[in-house]
Design a protein around this motif. Structure first.
Motif, mmCIF file in Angstrom:
data_model
loop_
_atom_site.group_PDB
_atom_site.id
_atom_site.type_symbol
_atom_site.label_atom_id
_atom_site.label_comp_id
_atom_site.label_asym_id
_atom_site.label_seq_id
_atom_site.Cartn_x
_atom_site.Cartn_y
_atom_site.Cartn_z
ATOM 1 N N UNK A 1 66.381 -51.270 66.927
ATOM 2 C CA UNK A 1 67.021 -51.597 68.207
ATOM 3 C C UNK A 1 68.536 -51.456 68.190
ATOM 4 N N UNK A 2 69.107 -51.010 67.065
ATOM 5 C CA UNK A 2 70.569 -51.036 66.948
ATOM 6 C C UNK A 2 71.254 -50.203 68.013
ATOM 7 N N UNK A 3 70.612 -49.082 68.415
ATOM 8 C CA UNK A 3 71.253 -48.200 69.387
ATOM 9 C C UNK A 3 70.766 -48.474 70.809
ATOM 10 N N UNK B 1 52.643 -38.996 73.543
ATOM 11 C CA UNK B 1 53.050 -37.824 74.343
ATOM 12 C C UNK B 1 53.694 -38.260 75.653
ATOM 13 N N UNK B 2 53.242 -39.377 76.205
ATOM 14 C CA UNK B 2 53.782 -39.879 77.472
ATOM 15 C C UNK B 2 54.957 -40.834 77.280
ATOM 16 N N UNK B 3 55.196 -41.251 76.041
ATOM 17 C CA UNK B 3 56.292 -42.202 75.798
ATOM 18 C C UNK B 3 56.007 -43.600 76.306
ATOM 19 N N UNK B 4 54.730 -43.962 76.439
ATOM 20 C CA UNK B 4 54.400 -45.317 76.914
ATOM 21 C C UNK B 4 53.892 -46.174 75.762
ATOM 22 N N UNK C 1 64.411 -46.257 75.374
ATOM 23 C CA UNK C 1 63.943 -44.996 74.818
ATOM 24 C C UNK C 1 62.772 -45.278 73.860
ATOM 25 N N UNK C 2 61.721 -44.437 73.891
ATOM 26 C CA UNK C 2 60.560 -44.684 73.016
ATOM 27 C C UNK C 2 60.922 -44.816 71.532
ATOM 28 N N UNK C 3 62.025 -44.244 71.105
ATOM 29 C CA UNK C 3 62.405 -44.405 69.689
ATOM 30 C C UNK C 3 62.649 -45.873 69.338
#
Lengths: 457, 457
Positions: free
Chosen positions: A334-336, B126-129, B338-340
């Motif tokens: 979560x840092x970014x 693929x959907x980022x959910x 963001x999914x990341x």
């Protein structure tokens, strides 16, 4: 992606554990976090000792060792500062400086957070950085995560935890061997389970730090250690552990917090939070009553989930490192991210804290174990029970143990006996008044023993 | 900020619980999540029943009820779809459609994830959910969060869990009352602890679904239910529970997974994962051995943290809702990130899954409880122990129970006796061969009972 760089403030037992775990499990951690985590620098007052520890580590090669904590904090390559110094003052200063420098912070320092938490979290919020502290309570058990994130659907009703391994070890030994506190403390010190100055542990202060932090997270109140009631185990006698056993109970040092709305002495409901650490009788059949040795366990009761329990090692290099590194992985993830995506420091949004008061001990409602050394003569029991009845305190169980079982004729040459009672619930303030009256009876021959009791159902 | 809108697919026990908890604790949840969470729509096949349930709810007023799940999934106002239908096919179709529509998904469906998890997580990625599933394992206990986030520092060594309340209730009753399986099952059905068709529970399938999901998260392997070994409790006899007790053990249905590198039959090390559900002897003094009735508990051993345990209610409307709503809060927090920044579905980054194989049952190494009904004559014990010794299996404990204790003269009119043995560790394949030889002895008069044993130390 370049590995995330971490700086350690302090390199004692836990710091060494963090080194070991990050090295041994680096691949496992990278597979989870998506990026590596490396220790870039260590700051320690005793430079030679720190250099020796780092040099002995298989990942020590590239690690900078410095006596200047501020050099570490200023290092622009360092993303996260891990505070493992302990204590209040230096730790507070350095954590605030790290936050001011825009670093995320991981700390295992329960004393610091219980006392200076409000200041630290406010500073972190202003900077948008994370302060994570899973290691501050119950070592490797992810109890902070369970409370902050796992039980968010619940109105938490109460928490009761064995959150100090030293005292649980001592109590386990007292019970197993029938020994009194002083004898077992010496053995615990010899075995390394208790420190040379064990005050923080045996007086319940360490447990109160942890109970304070858990209460803040559970009920959405500020951390307020000064309101916690703290009573240790130094006065516990082996015979009370034995009598409790005969009544179906074990005695544990518990950190307890509870949401309550009992009426006070004037009959007014006192919505508030009980926050207290003291030796406690709990039913022997409860899972937590069977947590032995230096192990920790926390029971959490929520209105939806019911009673849950979390058990594991509450201290030690690697269990504590397990919690520190889990915090590092959370921060790496979560840092970014925008701070709105962070989990709130104390589980509740900072603008949504409650002003529910922590109640004074006199307003706590609990049940009691009482032991009275009395003259073995007609009418004594009637005197005692009359005083309890007048205060509306009813008796749940009664044991009488004859003088020959408890050491024969007393100092005054009067035949003596022990009266052991379990009471139903009463206000602590009421009980204090009752105990004063009982103690004043000429037939009560020694200081009354009073131990609180919780059913934890 | 506008409350987050949730759609429920299915409104049975858990759906009703989710309604109740979101309503009763809405303020507590908003204080934590920073925004409210509201049920906007419910889709259910039995429309009249769903309408009645929603109408009876204090928050039912504005809630749309539809028989058309796709209408709910298509609703652009709905951010999160909660799947509470259960089963494989319809649930799979609707979850995939919700993901395709860009909805985050919460599911309590262990069968779905254990069998179709790989497909569902790939689609979600693929959907980022987010697809969250705390409620799929051990009800309200936040064990998925502990494994995915709390223990990220660890190389997990093994997991052993009581993760099916029905079978733990039945085993507790069998032990308490000395009854056989069939009698207790009927009582459990009468009390509502077992379903009319209890196959999934009593045959260990439900536990295997949950063990499969936990194994994937713990070891970073794909979900692969087809590789799990599954053995239920229908063959358990009261006398084996009693003999186990005399040897210091309890019998529990455990879901077990274990990282292992024992040599196989040819001596080659077989790095892999054991994944198995079966009745198991565990030492009576372990905390998990004392988990009674319909309660659940999971023991997790990590190389840094050591042994930890998580205990609570594994089923029921509100405990399960506690987990569903905790997932909702997690999603509310990260939905716009963001999914990341999301936690990986199975704890490990999808491109970092391991190809460690799930081992066939014949390669599992464990110790055993054996009971042989044998002819009560000289030389039988020597025959039996010789066969074990020839296979290099040593005996840890031996009980002999005379015929009069186990029902007198046998069907063949031969005096009989029971031999009860605990063995040291052996490969399951080796033990299978030994059991075939023992069973073929003319002095072995009934099918041999074999129950696996774990020390969980």
């Amino acid at each position: 992606m370049k590995a995330i760089q971490v700086g350690l403030l302090g390199i004692g037992t836990v710091g060494t554990g963090v080194f070991q775990v990050l090295q041994r499990n680096q691949e496992e951690i990278r597979r989870r976090a998506g990026v590596g985590i490396e220790v870039r620098a260590v700051a320690a007052r005793n430079l030679a000792r720190a250099q020796a520890i780092v040099a002995a580590s298989p990942v020590g090669a590239g690690v900078k060792v410095t006596a200047d904590a501020r050099e570490l904090i200023r290092d622009p390559q360092i993303d996260i500062v891990v505070e493992l110094i302990g204590g209040y003052d230096t730790a507070r200063t350095l954590v605030l400086e790290a936050i001011a420098a825009g670093k995320h912070v991981v700390t295992a320092n329960k004393a610091l957070l219980a006392v200076h938490g409000a200041e630290i979290f406010a500073a972190a919020r202003a900077q948008g950085v994370i302060v994570a502290f899973e290691a501050a309570v119950a070592g490797g058990i992810p109890i902070i995560k369970a409370l902050r994130e796992g039980l968010t659907a619940n109105r938490i009703q109460w928490i009761a935890g064995i959150i100090n391994g030293t005292t649980n070890f001592i109590l386990s030994e007292m019970r197993d061997k029938g020994l009194d506190f002083d004898a077992v403390l010496q053995e615990a010190q010899r075995l390394g389970y208790a420190e040379a100055d064990p005050t923080f542990d045996i007086e319940g202060i360490d447990a109160a730090h942890k109970a304070t932090i858990m209460a803040a997270i559970a009920y959405g109140i500020p951390v307020q250690f000064d309101k916690a009631y703290t009573e240790g185990i130094t006065q516990l006698a082996a015979q009370d552990i034995r009598y409790a056993e005969q009544l179906g109970y074990r005695i544990k040092l518990l950190g307890i917090s509870k949401r309550t709305d009992h009426p006070d002495a004037s009959g007014k409901p006192t919505g508030g939070i009980e926050l207290r650490v003291h030796p406690t009788l709990i039913p022997a059949k409860r899972l937590i009553a069977n947590v032995e040795g230096a192990m920790n366990a926390v029971v959490v009761n929520g209105d939806a989930v019911g009673t849950t329990l979390y058990y594991g090692k509450g201290a030690g290099a690697e269990p504590t490192a397990s919690a520190v590194v889990a915090d590092l992985v959370d921060i790496v993830r979560l840092r970014a991210a925008d701070p709105q995506h962070h989990v709130p420091y104390l589980a509740f949004q900072p603008d949504s804290l409650s002003n529910l008061p922590v109640l004074p001990m006199s307003e706590v409602v609990t049940s009691y174990y009482l032991r009275l050394r009395v003259a073995d003569q007609a009418g004594v029991l009637a005197q005692v029970t009359r005083i309890l009845a007048d205060a509306d305190i009813s008796i749940d169980a009664l044991l009488q143990r004859e003088a020959d079982e408890v050491g024969g004729e007393g100092v005054q040459g009067v035949p003596q006996t022990d009266l052991i009672m379990l009471t139903h619930e009463a206000r602590e303030g009421t009980m204090n008044g009752v105990l004063a009256k009982l103690q004043a009876l000429p037939t009560v021959l020694a200081p009354i023993v009073r131990i609180r009791k919780e059913e934890l159902a």
